[in-house]
Design a protein around this motif. Sequence first.
Motif, PDB file in Angstrom:
ATOM      1  N   TYR A   1       0.949  -1.320   0.120  1.00 63.00           N
ATOM      2  CA  TYR A   1      -0.041   0.086   0.115  1.00 63.00           C
ATOM      3  C   TYR A   1       0.805   1.349   0.108  1.00 63.00           C
ATOM      4  O   TYR A   1       0.642   2.167  -0.711  1.00 63.00           O
ATOM      5  N   PHE A   2       1.895   1.078   0.808  1.00 66.09           N
ATOM      6  CA  PHE A   2       2.863   2.455   0.754  1.00 66.09           C
ATOM      7  C   PHE A   2       3.592   2.561  -0.627  1.00 66.09           C
ATOM      8  O   PHE A   2       3.972   3.763  -0.726  1.00 66.09           O
TER       9      PHE A   2
ATOM     10  N   GLN B   1       0.923   4.266  -2.769  1.00 61.04           N
ATOM     11  CA  GLN B   1       0.829   5.505  -2.318  1.00 61.04           C
ATOM     12  C   GLN B   1       1.969   6.348  -2.759  1.00 61.04           C
ATOM     13  O   GLN B   1       1.860   7.500  -3.340  1.00 61.04           O
ATOM     14  N   SER B   2       3.302   6.145  -2.570  1.00 56.46           N
ATOM     15  CA  SER B   2       4.062   7.148  -2.854  1.00 56.46           C
ATOM     16  C   SER B   2       4.359   6.896  -4.439  1.00 56.46           C
ATOM     17  O   SER B   2       4.855   7.975  -4.770  1.00 56.46           O
TER      18      SER B   2
ATOM     19  N   ARG C   1       1.931   7.329  -6.360  1.00 54.13           N
ATOM     20  CA  ARG C   1       0.450   7.916  -6.477  1.00 54.13           C
ATOM     21  C   ARG C   1      -0.276   6.950  -7.452  1.00 54.13           C
ATOM     22  O   ARG C   1      -0.953   7.342  -8.472  1.00 54.13           O
TER      23      ARG C   1
ATOM     24  N   LEU D   1      -2.670   4.499  -6.023  1.00 54.97           N
ATOM     25  CA  LEU D   1      -3.837   4.075  -5.205  1.00 54.97           C
ATOM     26  C   LEU D   1      -5.025   4.500  -6.100  1.00 54.97           C
ATOM     27  O   LEU D   1      -5.140   5.532  -6.465  1.00 54.97           O
ATOM     28  N   ASN D   2      -6.038   3.743  -6.072  1.00 53.24           N
ATOM     29  CA  ASN D   2      -7.231   3.857  -6.903  1.00 53.24           C
ATOM     30  C   ASN D   2      -6.989   4.083  -8.344  1.00 53.24           C
ATOM     31  O   ASN D   2      -8.077   4.746  -9.005  1.00 53.24           O
TER      32      ASN D   2
ATOM     33  N   MET E   1       4.350  11.066  -0.649  1.00 53.18           N
ATOM     34  CA  MET E   1       3.015  11.123   0.464  1.00 53.18           C
ATOM     35  C   MET E   1       3.317  11.992   1.780  1.00 53.18           C
ATOM     36  O   MET E   1       2.218  12.633   1.873  1.00 53.18           O
TER      37      MET E   1
ATOM     38  N   ASP F   1       0.803  15.381   2.236  1.00 50.84           N
ATOM     39  CA  ASP F   1       0.279  15.621   3.599  1.00 50.84           C
ATOM     40  C   ASP F   1       0.712  16.857   4.160  1.00 50.84           C
ATOM     41  O   ASP F   1      -0.312  17.713   4.636  1.00 50.84           O
TER      42      ASP F   1
ATOM     43  N   ARG G   1      -3.907   2.965   5.813  1.00 47.59           N
ATOM     44  CA  ARG G   1      -4.354   4.369   5.900  1.00 47.59           C
ATOM     45  C   ARG G   1      -3.827   4.871   7.532  1.00 47.59           C
ATOM     46  O   ARG G   1      -3.158   5.933   7.581  1.00 47.59           O
TER      47      ARG G   1
ATOM     48  N   ALA H   1      -0.013   4.871   7.672  1.00 52.04           N
ATOM     49  CA  ALA H   1       0.466   5.798   6.857  1.00 52.04           C
ATOM     50  C   ALA H   1       0.508   7.124   7.438  1.00 52.04           C
ATOM     51  O   ALA H   1       0.734   7.985   7.376  1.00 52.04           O
TER      52      ALA H   1
ATOM     53  N   ASN I   1      -2.574   8.832   7.307  1.00 53.08           N
ATOM     54  CA  ASN I   1      -3.724   9.539   6.613  1.00 53.08           C
ATOM     55  C   ASN I   1      -4.954   8.974   6.716  1.00 53.08           C
ATOM     56  O   ASN I   1      -5.623   8.738   5.815  1.00 53.08           O
TER      57      ASN I   1
END
Lengths: 319, 304, 510
Positions: free
Chosen positions: B146-147, B150-151, B153, B155-156, C1, C5, C144, C147, C149
Amino acid sequence: MSQRRFCGILNTAISLPKAPRGGRMNQGKRGLIVSFLAVPLLLYGVFVLVPYIAAMVFAFTKWRGLSANISFNGINNFIKLSNDSNFLNALSHNGVALIVLPVCIVGLALFFAFLFTQGIRFARFFRITFFFPQVMSTVVVAVLWSFIFHPTIGLINGTATALGISGLKGFPWLGNASTVFPAVLAVTIWQAVGFYMVMFVAGMQNIPTSYYEAAKIDGATPWVLFWQITVPLLWDTLRTAIIFLAAGAMDLFALVNVMTNGSGGPSRGADVLSTYMYQTAFTRSEFGYASAMGLVLLLIVLGISLVSMRLTARDSLEF
Amino acid sequence: MAIITKSQQKSPAPAIASGRVSPIALIGKILLYAVLAAWAVAVIFPMGWAVLSSLKSDQEIFFSPWSMPQQLLFENFARAWTKAQLGAYVGNTLLVMVPALFFTLLLSAMVAYVLARFEFFGRDVIFYTFLIGMTFPIFLGLVPLYFVMQSLRMLNSFFGLILVYIAYSLPFTVFFLTSFFRTLPKELAEAATIDGANQYQIFFKVMLPLAQPGLVTVGIFNFLGMWNQYILPNALMNNAGLDDGQTRYVLSQGLYYLQNQQQYSNDWSGLFAAVTIVMIPTLVVYIIFNEQIQKGLTAGAIKG
Amino acid sequence: MARNDLLSRRKFLKLAMLSGGTAAAGSLLAACGTSTPAASTAAPAQATAAPVASAAAAEATAAPVASAAATAEAAAGGLPFTVAADALDPFKLATDVEVDGVFFAGGFGDGYLKNTGTWMEQIHPGLKVKVQGIQQVGPQLQPRFVAGNPPDVVGNSGANNLDTVGLLNEGQLLDLSALMDAPSLDTPGKTFKETLIPGSQDDGVYEGKQMYLNMAYTVFGLWYSKTAFEKAGYTYPKTWAEMLTLCEDIKKGGVAPWTYQGKYPYYLREWVLPTLIYKNGGNAPLIKIDNLEASAWSDPSVVQAVEDLYALWDKGYILEGTAGMTHTEAQTAWLQGKAFFIPSGNWLENEMKTTTPADFTMVIGAIPGYADGKGDQNGVQAVGGEPFFVPSKGAHPQHGLEFLRVMLSKNSAKWFAENVSSVMPVLNGTEGANISAGMQSSLDLASTANGAIVRLNYGTWYRRLYDEGDVYLGELMTGVKKPADFIQAMQSLADEIAKDPDTKKYTRSA
């Protein structure tokens, strides 16, 4: 991916060829190797290896998986693991599956595949039909079978009662510690046989027909044809299947999870490593401890692959 | 012969279905067909039952689960379709799977070819690294993954999910194809070299077409794997925005959603309708595709 | 990320400053700028101060007053009810943000959540509330939280939910004290806390602070068909001894007296056994169990209760095959008349509505007790369920608080009762709503109890005791474990957890 449901490792070629073939092919090979490996390895490294290596590091922590708060725990997780009776219980179920699944699935699949390549009537119909369970999602399979195993309205108990076997009336197949795991295994077999059958049919069709013809002139029975020609010439594929199933027996997550509603069954009667690990990581928030189990599982699977490779490592026939 | 397939045409005179029929052989034959028929029933019956149940009311499903529906309730299908946005789920699934499958096969074939045909520094390391990738449970790598996503960009994003599907399909596919490439005759490659083809031409023009049966087979396996994949999309497509009307659920998530709904609203008929909606096209696709596999395998029968 | 934030935090702070409320901005700074556990504990303190301080700010600066007036007008136009000016905006919310709410959408659906979102947007014009109903809270939200968030407000239920107490122990939950003391949205003159049914939120209190809120009000008891009961001419048993006698009668009639949600033994472990213990020995033995005291499980009243529960299996009063059934399967067997009683919460009626025969008339009865029991014989497990919380590290925790304030308002409870046929733990929340007979019987049961509420915490506090307890209870109710074995197994696990230095311990005294 979901082939992990019943398998994890496929490989006829787990033992790499000892020497490259084709000595004269070496011109430009370096460029080819680099360019062919770069993108796949990048993807694999970023999306698979990095997360997995991180998870292996977690095996040595007390991480609960709920915040960024991680503290190292040395080998304590592994010490705890060696005294964890639930872990050993789950492992023993994987052990049973390790024997039962390859024997039953390979046996049945081989039997069917042999028949279908021997010009039996309706072979095409059977072959297509037997593969059906493969194309159904696990959720669907689990819903169907929970009705079949249902204590009061289920098909099994209903049939038994209709046949005059009253002892099974209301018997909870999935609610009894000694039948829940056999039930899961039966469904696994039901679902996987078609897959291996297709694999074996493909392998068998590559066996030259002249071999059979020659043997039959010598008066060989189908039994002899099977053992003397089919099995030896199919050895590579069989090895694949066995190794594949051995690793599959160490997984079994999806079906056990859905059929026991996440609990591992009554008295943890169907708990396997993956489901126990899942429960530990997510419902008990002991992510570090679960990762330690994952690491042990990894070592066991690697060990099993190596052993089954050795055991089946008889030279495959070239033809 | 009632049904004659290509494979049977090239088969020897059938060993079982022909010859003089002795009583013992006859009994054996009957037993054989009984076993086959029993297995076929065991396969077809539950599925047929699911289809029938999709046309019953919830009361009927539970109160008389094994009887025929009293009246055919087609509204179950309408409910399943609208409630679960099945059409959108299928669309999303295909959007992810088509490119993911294509690149999985292409990239795996490249890796497998290299691993099967050449010896080079680090080959064993690569090989065993892939082995490890197949043995570790996906969900333990989920949080770190997941990370990573996420990093990046991703996700989804369908693009991100495609890359992840490819990455997680690689180990299995590479293993399968490695063994396949090993069985291909080296003489062909050598002949091509003599004809002046470079390494890339040998791969794309000679080896890849030869690997077609293997690609088809492993392609099917991957198709099934991705079709059923649940854990990855569930974690990575976590903003499945139900509020903007654009669901990003893939089919497996959608089915799980329905199963969940069923647990709370006891809507068995709706669940079975959804199951049928998903199952029938899959089976049709499989039956059509089955011929393709056969053709591919026959065409690829290069040995002997 | 991290950059992302930081950026959004800065932007958000800027907006907060622009809106004029420095006190609010201060609390936001504390709440969303934190990454260390130490700082995050400071956040609740700030938040508590916010309503008071911002009231002062509202008087001091012109801007907030103007915006509050504007809100009042808009609210009058859009909302189906009116909100007093002083109850409009206790948290002094910044309005040009998008509130990120992620919730489990199960049997209650997500209509009530979307409704809350709409009302919240009407109360605070300009605000956008994103309501996302999902199935798998754990796998989707866990990363989440790690992380840093998380969403602004979370409804944490369903299969594979997050370990709420685990999150609490990791400092991921915001102290809800500010919300509890805030004015109620639609009950003038009352604080939010005063509008909730007493006892319904007790399990969310940790070390004196409300850490999560239960959205659903659940009453547990024993369900049966009134029709079948009257037809047979039975009298509902007051004591367990009477229950066993009645069971014998029912069994003779060819029907199984009991069934339960076999694959989920917690229905019995969490909701039948504790009531038996309570009615037998009062509150003290339950408190000892929750506090992991040595020999808590071998207290005579506990032993008696376990043996009484076991009698159902031992005497053959449980429907054959129960152990292999899920909750819906067991409940359906019960609806089919295969068993007479089934224990469950008051969601049962709604859950089974599509399979309930027309003349069934399901009603709930109290779990029978003891003629000479020490506990209140009217005692009942009437508690909150479906926990909601505000993550301490969310981007807009104040907005999360406001979401809960709107969701658990009287009008929202009424909407819930009318549209979902279920009850929120809000006083008079079902006023004027059309309540089904079964639901009404459960509410009657709770009002008869008159505050005698059976409480149990060990399962929430110690997840392992919950999981393994289910295994043991499943074994008890199938005769694999005898009562003494069950008691011994529970005690030794409790002892083990009590000794484990890695497990955070909680205690209660009432």
